[in-house]
Design an enzyme around this catalytic site. Sequence first.
Site, mmCIF file in Angstrom:
data_model
loop_
_atom_site.group_PDB
_atom_site.id
_atom_site.type_symbol
_atom_site.label_atom_id
_atom_site.label_comp_id
_atom_site.label_asym_id
_atom_site.label_seq_id
_atom_site.Cartn_x
_atom_site.Cartn_y
_atom_site.Cartn_z
ATOM 1 N N ASP A 117 0.864 -1.181 0.000
ATOM 2 C CA ASP A 117 0.000 0.000 0.000
ATOM 3 C C ASP A 117 0.900 1.230 0.000
ATOM 4 O O ASP A 117 1.884 1.287 0.743
ATOM 5 C CB ASP A 117 -0.896 0.032 1.241
ATOM 6 C CG ASP A 117 -2.004 -1.006 1.191
ATOM 7 O OD1 ASP A 117 -2.383 -1.428 0.079
ATOM 8 O OD2 ASP A 117 -2.501 -1.386 2.257
ATOM 9 N N ASP A 136 -7.053 -1.764 -4.184
ATOM 10 C CA ASP A 136 -8.057 -1.406 -3.179
ATOM 11 C C ASP A 136 -9.143 -0.513 -3.791
ATOM 12 O O ASP A 136 -10.325 -0.669 -3.493
ATOM 13 C CB ASP A 136 -7.418 -0.677 -2.000
ATOM 14 C CG ASP A 136 -6.428 -1.536 -1.235
ATOM 15 O OD1 ASP A 136 -6.531 -2.774 -1.297
ATOM 16 O OD2 ASP A 136 -5.539 -0.953 -0.583
#
Length: 155
Positions: A117, A136
Site C-alpha cells: 500500500d 483497493d
Amino acid sequence: MRIVSLTALVVIALDQAFKFVVVHLMGLAQRHAIDVLPPYLNFRMAWNEGVNFGLLANSAQLMRWVLIAVALGISAWVWVWIRREGHSRISRFSAGLLIGGAVGNVIDRLVYGAVADFLNMSCCGYRNPFSFNLADVAIFAGALGLVLFAGQKTP
C-alpha cells in the site's frame, strides 16, 4: 464474460505495474515516503499484512494464507454468480473490477508476504495516516458497482 475477464486483467496489470514502478523503480520501499502533490497525493510505504488499515495482522503467516483463501473464494463466487444470464454490462464491469483488485492483492501476498500500500491522500488540514493501492480502489469501486447495479437486467 469478456467484460469481466478483460476488466480484471487490466486491473491486475495496472495494479502490478504501478506497484513495481513506485515500490521498486522509484525506490519507495527504501525511501518510505515521496511527496508527489502534497498534501493531496503522497506515496507512503505501508506493508499491509492484515485486511484494511492493517486489521487482523496478528499471526501474519497464518493470516496471509487465510486472506489469500478468502480473496480467491470471494472472487470465485463473484465469477460464478456474474456468469448467470441477465446481468447488465455495468454489473459485469463491476465484477471485473472487484475480481481484478482482489487478485492483484493476492499476488502481493504471494510475492511479498504482504500487500504493498502506498497511495496516501490528505486534504483541508486533515492528515490521513492510511495508505492504499490501486487494487483497493478497484475492489471498492467494484463492490459499490455491484451493490448499485446488480439488480439491473440486460436489455
